[in-house]
Design a protein around this motif. Structure first.
Motif, PDB file in Angstrom:
ATOM      1  N   ALA A 411      30.374  37.264  45.513  1.00 41.13           N
ATOM      2  CA  ALA A 411      31.624  37.286  45.839  1.00 41.13           C
ATOM      3  C   ALA A 411      31.902  36.013  46.486  1.00 41.13           C
ATOM      4  O   ALA A 411      33.221  35.294  46.587  1.00 41.13           O
ATOM      5  N   LYS A 412      31.118  35.464  47.549  1.00 43.02           N
ATOM      6  CA  LYS A 412      31.333  34.382  48.303  1.00 43.02           C
ATOM      7  C   LYS A 412      31.487  33.194  47.658  1.00 43.02           C
ATOM      8  O   LYS A 412      32.228  32.042  47.787  1.00 43.02           O
ATOM      9  N   ILE A 413      30.953  32.945  46.091  1.00 43.04           N
ATOM     10  CA  ILE A 413      31.100  31.934  45.205  1.00 43.04           C
ATOM     11  C   ILE A 413      32.660  31.787  44.790  1.00 43.04           C
ATOM     12  O   ILE A 413      33.192  30.645  44.759  1.00 43.04           O
ATOM     13  N   ASP A 414      33.357  32.884  44.518  1.00 44.45           N
ATOM     14  CA  ASP A 414      34.653  32.906  44.303  1.00 44.45           C
ATOM     15  C   ASP A 414      35.186  32.126  43.271  1.00 44.45           C
ATOM     16  O   ASP A 414      36.015  31.280  43.211  1.00 44.45           O
ATOM     17  N   PHE A 415      34.507  32.095  41.871  1.00 40.16           N
ATOM     18  CA  PHE A 415      34.904  31.512  40.608  1.00 40.16           C
ATOM     19  C   PHE A 415      36.420  31.531  40.398  1.00 40.16           C
ATOM     20  O   PHE A 415      37.065  30.790  39.820  1.00 40.16           O
ATOM     21  N   PHE A 416      37.060  32.721  40.714  1.00 41.98           N
ATOM     22  CA  PHE A 416      38.386  33.003  40.405  1.00 41.98           C
ATOM     23  C   PHE A 416      39.142  32.247  40.980  1.00 41.98           C
ATOM     24  O   PHE A 416      40.267  31.776  40.434  1.00 41.98           O
ATOM     25  N   HIS A 480      19.945  46.691  37.987  1.00 35.95           N
ATOM     26  CA  HIS A 480      20.554  45.506  38.685  1.00 35.95           C
ATOM     27  C   HIS A 480      21.921  46.153  38.821  1.00 35.95           C
ATOM     28  O   HIS A 480      22.557  46.453  38.208  1.00 35.95           O
ATOM     29  N   PHE A 481      22.361  45.350  40.049  1.00 35.80           N
ATOM     30  CA  PHE A 481      23.978  45.624  40.277  1.00 35.80           C
ATOM     31  C   PHE A 481      24.408  44.217  41.012  1.00 35.80           C
ATOM     32  O   PHE A 481      23.649  43.442  41.755  1.00 35.80           O
ATOM     33  N   ARG A 482      25.513  43.693  40.439  1.00 39.98           N
ATOM     34  CA  ARG A 482      26.110  42.363  40.579  1.00 39.98           C
ATOM     35  C   ARG A 482      27.540  42.609  41.208  1.00 39.98           C
ATOM     36  O   ARG A 482      28.538  43.225  40.239  1.00 39.98           O
ATOM     37  N   VAL A 483      27.794  41.897  42.245  1.00 42.71           N
ATOM     38  CA  VAL A 483      29.348  41.647  42.544  1.00 42.71           C
ATOM     39  C   VAL A 483      29.752  40.504  42.116  1.00 42.71           C
ATOM     40  O   VAL A 483      29.475  39.445  42.537  1.00 42.71           O
ATOM     41  N   LEU A 484      30.640  40.441  41.318  1.00 44.66           N
ATOM     42  CA  LEU A 484      31.351  39.414  41.007  1.00 44.66           C
ATOM     43  C   LEU A 484      32.419  38.582  41.685  1.00 44.66           C
ATOM     44  O   LEU A 484      32.572  37.493  41.831  1.00 44.66           O
TER      45      LEU A 484
END
Length: 513
Positions: A411-416, A480-484
């Protein structure tokens, strides 16, 4: 270029040579070839994308990303970059496909998660393998293939539909982690927006910042005991784990990858529930706190635990040391390398079967204990020594009898919001579909200014979804669990790889929200 930054040395054909740093050279990274898929509800000019990325890779030590891998006599990798990029030796491999149909009607496009009308929680099954979006099946997918073919490290494949564009960037994991990709996408966007003067310099291309960080702990007489060592399985535990992984390879329960859409109101509901369950009775006591990320990780762990035989679980979570070490705080540039650490949270059966709040708090306490600067420095020292001795990372910690869940919160990467390809937009697909002139189909229109304007959640040139892929996909043996992260409408996108039976638990959990 700053005079204090070491210049790359010269190699064959007068190439500049960049080292691949110690941890990047670990076999764990060598064996992974990554792709990130970015979906736009716009039609993008592929030539502008290619030109702007090439311009970025011509700036300073961004040139490192335009190189070719070489294998040295001692078995270590290095990157060779030509003095100038040419059509014979381009900065990256850039390919482009165009389809005269909507993304929703194309066999590959409709396999992506549904992003329209997404205001309710849902679990969406990927209807097809998305890796063909990365380009030709014959494209390099291993370090050996890159070296043998003298192929660029980066490859970009653009797929254009009548209403959407999919951009996929691929690279060997030895080059960088997801934060390195974020730096690339952010600075690529700057060049595309005619802001090349604002591009950040690439740091640490010759001298490894982690070696400098490691010297801090080696010179510290009061170094702390490494918390994660307390979770290391003994010889019998390791033997049991080996047998267990062999069993999983033969009798895998059948893992499925799916995408979860969770609107903000439901995340807030889960967090409020968790905070209420851990609130102190004394109003003068400091109230315990759990973040949205803590709650989502605990929520996923409890759903997984409920779908399998009862027992403890170890949650292994990625953190990025860029945010944990003071040595990075005044960096003034980008470190394009792998700067990852695993932290491990052993969760008891009681915690997994109990209320969400205490489970999330237990998870948070383990994360915090292993994420202090002293602990991170100790972890990096341990990993560096292990790679020197065994050429691979040391990753096995936790109860040998516990199930495993890997969590990666991006989430911190915030590609959106980081990706801004607005100058490359030649048609706004969402408006072309919803606002067709006089009710006519406007999918053929290149200039969105001629189309009736309708509201849209995201600005033109920003993404509506992204999806990490592993091109040389290994066997899946753990969940695996990933928060985008959150899109412009406030929806949180999650992906997971779980046994098929676990997905029923996620669907029931969403229905109860």
């Amino acid at each position: 270029m700053d005079k204090d930054i070491p210049s790359p040395r010269r190699g064959e054909m007068d190439d500049d040579v960049y080292p691949v740093h110690l941890l990047d050279n670990a076999n764990d990274y060598r064996n992974l070839f990554m792709s990130y898929l970015f979906r736009f509800k716009d039609i993008l000019d592929s030539d502008k994308l290619a030109d702007s990325l090439t311009k970025l890779l011509e700036i300073g030590d961004w040139r490192k990303l335009g190189g070719r891998l070489r294998l040295k006599e001692d078995g270590q990798l290095e990157i060779h970059v030509s003095q100038s990029f040419t059509t014979q030796r381009p900065a990256m491999a850039f390919t482009h496909d165009t389809f005269s149909e909507s993304i929703e009607t194309h066999p590959l496009g409709r396999g992506l998660p549904q992003v329209s009308g997404t205001n309710s929680p849902s679990v969406q099954k990927l209807s097809t393998d998305l890796r063909p979006f990365a380009g030709s099946p014959s494209a390099p997918k291993t370090i050996k293939e890159l070296i043998d073919r003298d192929a660029p490290i980066l490859s970009i494949h653009v797929t254009t539909f009548t209403d959407s564009t999919v951009v996929v960037i691929s690279w060997p994991h030895v080059l960088m982690d997801a934060m390195g990709l974020q730096a690339l996408m952010r600075n690529w966007s700057l060049v595309l927006n005619n802001k090349a003067a604002s591009v950040s310099p690439v740091l640490g291309t010759q001298d490894d910042i982690l070696q400098e960080a490691d010297s801090q702990i080696q010179n510290n007489d009061k170094r702390q005991e490494l918390a994660v060592e307390k979770l290391a399985p003994g010889p019998l535990g390791m033997a049991y784990l080996v047998l267990r992984f062999l069993w999983l390879m033969l009798w895998s329960p059948g893992f499925e990858e799916r995408t979860i859409l969770l609107p903000q109101r439901h995340i807030s509901q889960l967090q409020a529930q968790a905070l209420g369950e851990i609130a102190g009775k004394d109003e003068h006591e400091q109230k315990p706190f759990v973040s949205e990320g803590d709650v989502l990780a605990a929520w996923a762990a409890q759903i997984l635990a409920a779908s399998q035989p009862r027992g403890p679980m170890t949650v292994a979570n990625f953190i990025n040391v860029r945010f944990r070490l003071s040595i990075f705080q005044a960096a003034g540039g980008e470190y394009i390398q792998n700067l990852l650490q695993f932290v491990y949270a052993p969760l008891s059966l009681q915690s997994l079967a109990g209320p969400l709040g205490p489970c999330a708090l237990s998870y948070r306490k383990h994360m915090a204990a292993q994420s202090t600067e002293e602990q991170v420095l100790g972890y990096l020292h341990m990993q560096r020594e292990h790679v020197k001795a065994r050429k691979r990372l040391r990753l096995i910690f936790g109860d040998a009898g516990a199930s495993m869940l890997t969590v990666n919160n991006l989430a911190k990467i915030d590609f959106f919001r980081i990706v801004d390809f607005a100058p490359a937009v030649v048609g706004e697909g969402e408006r072309l579909v919803k606002g067709a002139c006089n009710g006519q189909d406007a999918s053929h229109i290149k200039d969105a200014s001629h189309v009736k304007q309708t509201s849209r959640a995201n600005p033109p040139g920003t993404i509506v979804y992204y999806h990490p892929l592993v091109l040389n996909k290994p066997s899946v043996l753990t969940s695996h669990f990933r928060v985008l992260g959150k899109d412009h409408a406030g929806n949180c996108w999650l992906t997971g790889t779980f046994p098929a039976r676990t997905w029923g638990g996620f669907e029931r959990a969403l229905e109860s929200l």
